[in-house]
Motif scaffolding. Structure first.
Motif, PDB file in Angstrom:
ATOM      1  N   LYS A 185      12.412   2.567 -13.556  1.00 20.68           N
ATOM      2  CA  LYS A 185      12.905   2.727 -12.185  1.00 20.68           C
ATOM      3  C   LYS A 185      11.738   2.800 -11.205  1.00 20.68           C
ATOM      4  CE  LYS A 185      17.262   5.014 -13.321  1.00 20.68           C
ATOM      5  NZ  LYS A 185      18.173   6.154 -13.028  1.00 20.68           N
ATOM      6  N   PHE A 186      12.064   2.478  -9.946  1.00 20.00           N
ATOM      7  CA  PHE A 186      11.067   2.644  -8.893  1.00 20.00           C
ATOM      8  C   PHE A 186      10.868   4.135  -8.610  1.00 20.00           C
ATOM      9  CE2 PHE A 186      12.893  -1.584  -7.685  1.00 20.00           C
ATOM     10  CZ  PHE A 186      11.733  -2.338  -7.884  1.00 20.00           C
ATOM     11  N   VAL A 187       9.612   4.546  -8.598  1.00 22.16           N
ATOM     12  CA  VAL A 187       9.258   5.921  -8.245  1.00 22.16           C
ATOM     13  C   VAL A 187       8.825   5.999  -6.795  1.00 22.16           C
ATOM     14  CG1 VAL A 187       7.649   7.817  -8.723  1.00 22.16           C
ATOM     15  CG2 VAL A 187       8.591   6.470 -10.613  1.00 22.16           C
ATOM     16  N   SER A 188       8.060   4.999  -6.367  1.00 26.83           N
ATOM     17  CA  SER A 188       7.527   4.989  -5.008  1.00 26.83           C
ATOM     18  C   SER A 188       7.332   3.555  -4.566  1.00 26.83           C
ATOM     19  CB  SER A 188       6.198   5.754  -4.949  1.00 26.83           C
ATOM     20  OG  SER A 188       5.591   5.618  -3.685  1.00 26.83           O
ATOM     21  N   VAL A 189       7.723   3.262  -3.318  1.00 24.61           N
ATOM     22  CA  VAL A 189       7.498   1.948  -2.717  1.00 24.61           C
ATOM     23  C   VAL A 189       6.919   2.200  -1.331  1.00 24.61           C
ATOM     24  CG1 VAL A 189       8.499  -0.245  -1.994  1.00 24.61           C
ATOM     25  CG2 VAL A 189       9.428   0.941  -4.003  1.00 24.61           C
ATOM     26  N   GLY A 190       5.604   2.093  -1.201  1.00 19.37           N
ATOM     27  CA  GLY A 190       4.968   2.385   0.072  1.00 19.37           C
ATOM     28  C   GLY A 190       3.462   2.349  -0.060  1.00 19.37           C
ATOM     29  N   LYS A 191       2.781   2.713   1.012  1.00 21.23           N
ATOM     30  CA  LYS A 191       1.323   2.622   1.052  1.00 21.23           C
ATOM     31  C   LYS A 191       0.667   3.798   0.326  1.00 21.23           C
ATOM     32  CE  LYS A 191       1.203   0.231   5.524  1.00 21.23           C
ATOM     33  NZ  LYS A 191       0.734   0.293   6.925  1.00 21.23           N
ATOM     34  N   GLY A 192      -0.464   3.503  -0.309  1.00 19.44           N
ATOM     35  CA  GLY A 192      -1.376   4.534  -0.751  1.00 19.44           C
ATOM     36  C   GLY A 192      -0.921   5.411  -1.894  1.00 19.44           C
ATOM     37  N   PHE A 193      -0.287   4.847  -2.932  1.00 22.32           N
ATOM     38  CA  PHE A 193       0.068   5.663  -4.093  1.00 22.32           C
ATOM     39  C   PHE A 193      -1.214   6.133  -4.791  1.00 22.32           C
ATOM     40  CE2 PHE A 193       1.128   6.273  -8.571  1.00 22.32           C
ATOM     41  CZ  PHE A 193       2.208   7.129  -8.463  1.00 22.32           C
ATOM     42  N   THR A 194      -1.292   7.418  -5.097  1.00 17.27           N
ATOM     43  CA  THR A 194      -2.540   7.990  -5.634  1.00 17.27           C
ATOM     44  C   THR A 194      -2.435   8.460  -7.086  1.00 17.27           C
ATOM     45  OG1 THR A 194      -1.931  10.165  -4.738  1.00 17.27           O
ATOM     46  CG2 THR A 194      -3.317   8.731  -3.350  1.00 17.27           C
ATOM     47  N   ILE A 228       3.645  -0.250  -5.427  1.00 12.51           N
ATOM     48  CA  ILE A 228       4.953  -0.029  -6.051  1.00 12.51           C
ATOM     49  C   ILE A 228       4.733   0.660  -7.394  1.00 12.51           C
ATOM     50  CG2 ILE A 228       7.044  -1.126  -6.941  1.00 12.51           C
ATOM     51  CD1 ILE A 228       6.506  -3.430  -4.969  1.00 12.51           C
ATOM     52  N   ALA A 229       5.242   1.887  -7.497  1.00 12.48           N
ATOM     53  CA  ALA A 229       5.089   2.678  -8.720  1.00 12.48           C
ATOM     54  C   ALA A 229       6.397   2.654  -9.512  1.00 12.48           C
ATOM     55  CB  ALA A 229       4.716   4.111  -8.367  1.00 12.48           C
ATOM     56  N   ILE A 230       6.260   2.420 -10.827  1.00 14.81           N
ATOM     57  CA  ILE A 230       7.429   2.274 -11.702  1.00 14.81           C
ATOM     58  C   ILE A 230       7.261   3.186 -12.911  1.00 14.81           C
ATOM     59  CG2 ILE A 230       8.674   0.663 -13.207  1.00 14.81           C
ATOM     60  CD1 ILE A 230       7.719  -1.593 -11.287  1.00 14.81           C
ATOM     61  N   LEU A 290       2.001  -1.492  -9.237  1.00 15.86           N
ATOM     62  CA  LEU A 290       1.726  -2.784  -8.612  1.00 15.86           C
ATOM     63  C   LEU A 290       1.014  -2.514  -7.290  1.00 15.86           C
ATOM     64  CD1 LEU A 290       5.180  -4.526  -9.213  1.00 15.86           C
ATOM     65  CD2 LEU A 290       3.159  -4.552 -10.686  1.00 15.86           C
ATOM     66  N   ARG A 291      -0.277  -2.787  -7.258  1.00 16.48           N
ATOM     67  CA  ARG A 291      -1.061  -2.526  -6.042  1.00 16.48           C
ATOM     68  C   ARG A 291      -1.099  -3.775  -5.149  1.00 16.48           C
ATOM     69  NH1 ARG A 291      -3.189   2.172  -5.346  1.00 16.48           N
ATOM     70  NH2 ARG A 291      -3.959   3.478  -7.084  1.00 16.48           N
ATOM     71  N   ASN A 292      -1.233  -3.510  -3.842  1.00 17.32           N
ATOM     72  CA  ASN A 292      -1.442  -4.579  -2.861  1.00 17.32           C
ATOM     73  C   ASN A 292      -0.322  -5.613  -2.877  1.00 17.32           C
ATOM     74  OD1 ASN A 292      -3.958  -3.457  -2.045  1.00 17.32           O
ATOM     75  ND2 ASN A 292      -4.927  -4.394  -3.855  1.00 17.32           N
ATOM     76  N   ALA A 293       0.909  -5.118  -2.864  1.00 20.34           N
ATOM     77  CA  ALA A 293       2.073  -5.994  -2.725  1.00 20.34           C
ATOM     78  C   ALA A 293       2.392  -6.167  -1.237  1.00 20.34           C
ATOM     79  CB  ALA A 293       3.275  -5.389  -3.450  1.00 20.34           C
ATOM     80  N   THR A 294       3.109  -7.245  -0.924  1.00 24.91           N
ATOM     81  CA  THR A 294       3.678  -7.438   0.410  1.00 24.91           C
ATOM     82  C   THR A 294       5.193  -7.489   0.272  1.00 24.91           C
ATOM     83  OG1 THR A 294       1.749  -8.688   1.176  1.00 24.91           O
ATOM     84  CG2 THR A 294       3.789  -8.932   2.440  1.00 24.91           C
TER      85      THR A 294
END
Length: 422
Positions: A25-34, A19-21, A6-10
């Motif tokens: 499960k959530f893998v990453s919640v933060g800026k700039g997932f690559t 937000i990477a899933i 999920l890109r560009n969430a607030t």
């Protein structure tokens, strides 16, 4: 490769994030997932929050409004009488189907956890059987907790003790009560003692309807707080409604709030219903009826918000929108400051999850990927707009999707207006 990005969430704290899933499960919640993803959704800056939680509801009576008659006086007591007449007409399948329809409505509104009180006053425990089946059937999509609720009074109805124990033996999760509906104040106190002992003996949490009246002399929550300490149930007891506190003398209310905090209790306000049922005996001025939510919060008492009813003998309105509940709390509690608005949003998310003791709740790596995407830019705007739930996810799977609400505005030329940007 992850399953979903999920890109560009607030986030609710207004921080932008990707937000990477993966594997639910959530893998990453933060800026700039690559990393790479099998599916990518660009949310365009829309708000992502944990699922809404309804900490107080009645699934057995929902969607029965007008089945016998409507509540002409609008009072709690007439609602109880109508429910007595209604429940004799209901079958297990009827209760199940209505409650399931409500749950499906709730999911589309982003609510994935409900604590429901279930009436155990029926000798056949029809509603208990229906909602236990529903709880199991709905597990893939939402969490349901059930409270054994003696609607007709624990001591007032002689069979209630046996029926409540049977309901617990069948698998109901919590012990409930309604001390202000007993015949005397003494009976109300005695019912609290009996129910708290039962909960302590079984190691169960408690969620009790308490002091749901305009009468300032209804002080059963004081007894409940003392029993919480006496039976060692700190952190496991919730007091719901507490509307008499709105009418109490300030000096006594201050003492009472400190006792609730000392006992480690949680509280649940039900603003839509409290504002509707309470004050019915007033002329003018009319009391609001909701408990003292700001004062409880300042004392460190967690306060969640419940919908309580949708189209039943007590309330013929409602669509199970927890943001409507939060909005009513803001208005009735005059909680329009920054902290108050965030407290009301938390009352249908984080604080409610805390009171329900939901494990692994929230937008954090390792937690189940349960979330709601709202057509809003902030938590405060979510309360203000009550926006579309663009996506509802559980364990990384999209359960519900709603198209954005866009208006075509015709002035000098056609313009597309997205209210989430206003």
């Amino acid at each position: 490769m992850i399953d979903l990005l999920l890109r560009n969430a607030t986030l609710p704290d207004s921080i932008p994030a990707d937000i990477a899933i993966h594997d639910g499960k959530f893998v990453s919640v933060g800026k700039g997932f690559t990393g790479d993803a099998a599916q990518v959704l660009d949310l365009g800056g829309h708000l992502v929050c944990p699922p809404f939680v309804d900490s107080h509801f009645h699934l057995d009576s929902t969607l029965t409004s007008g089945l016998v008659r409507h509540n002409a006086s609008g009072t709690l007591l007439e609602g109880i009488q109508i429910w007595k007449e209604t429940k004799t007409l209901l079958t297990e399948e009827n209760i199940y189907q209505r409650a399931r329809k409500l749950c499906e409505m709730a999911i589309t509104q982003g609510t994935l956890a409900i604590r429901s009180h279930v009436d155990i006053s029926d000798p056949n425990l029809t509603a208990v059987r229906a909602l236990l089946r529903l709880r199991e059937d709905m597990k893939p999509w939402m969490t349901i907790q059930l409270v054994a609720f003696p609607q007709d009074g624990f001591l007032r109805m002689p069979a209630s003790h046996e029926l409540l124990v049977r309901a617990l033996d069948m698998g109901v999760d919590l012990v409930g009560g309604i001390p202000h509906y007993e015949r005397t104040m003494q009976d109300g106190a005695a019912s609290i003692d009996d129910l708290m002992r039962l909960a302590a003996d079984r190691g169960l949490p408690v969620d009790m309807h308490c002091d749901e009246t305009d009468d300032p002399s209804s002080r059963h929550v004081e007894t409940l707080a003392a029993a919480t300490v006496r039976f060692g149930l700190q952190g496991r007891v919730t007091a719901s409604h507490l509307t008499s506190m709105h009418s109490m003398d300030n000096a006594y209310a201050d003492k009472l709030i400190s006792l609730i905090a000392e006992a480690g209790m949680g509280a649940v306000a039900n603003p839509l219903i409290n504002i509707t049922l309470q004050g019915r005996y007033d002329t003018y001025p009319k009391r609001r009826g909701m408990t003292r939510m700001p004062e409880l919060l300042r004392a460190g008492v967690p306060v969640a918000l419940g919908h309580d009813c949708v189209m039943d003998p007590w309330y013929r309105l409602g669509s199970h929108d927890m943001l409507e509940v939060a909005s009513m709390a803001v208005h009735v509690g005059q909680m329009t400051d920054e902290q108050g608005l965030h407290d009301c949003f938390s009352g249908v998310t984080q604080t409610a999850a805390h009171i329900l003791n939901l494990p692994d709740y929230g937008l954090a790596p390792g937690n189940p990927a349960n979330l709601v995407v709202l057509q809003a830019r902030s938590a405060i705007d979510a309360i203000r707009l009550r926006p579309a739930r663009l996506y509802v996810l559980r364990h990384g799977r999209i359960l519900s999707r709603t198209e954005p609400r866009l208006s075509h505005l015709y002035l000098t030329e056609e313009k597309l207006l997205d209210l989430s940007d206003v």
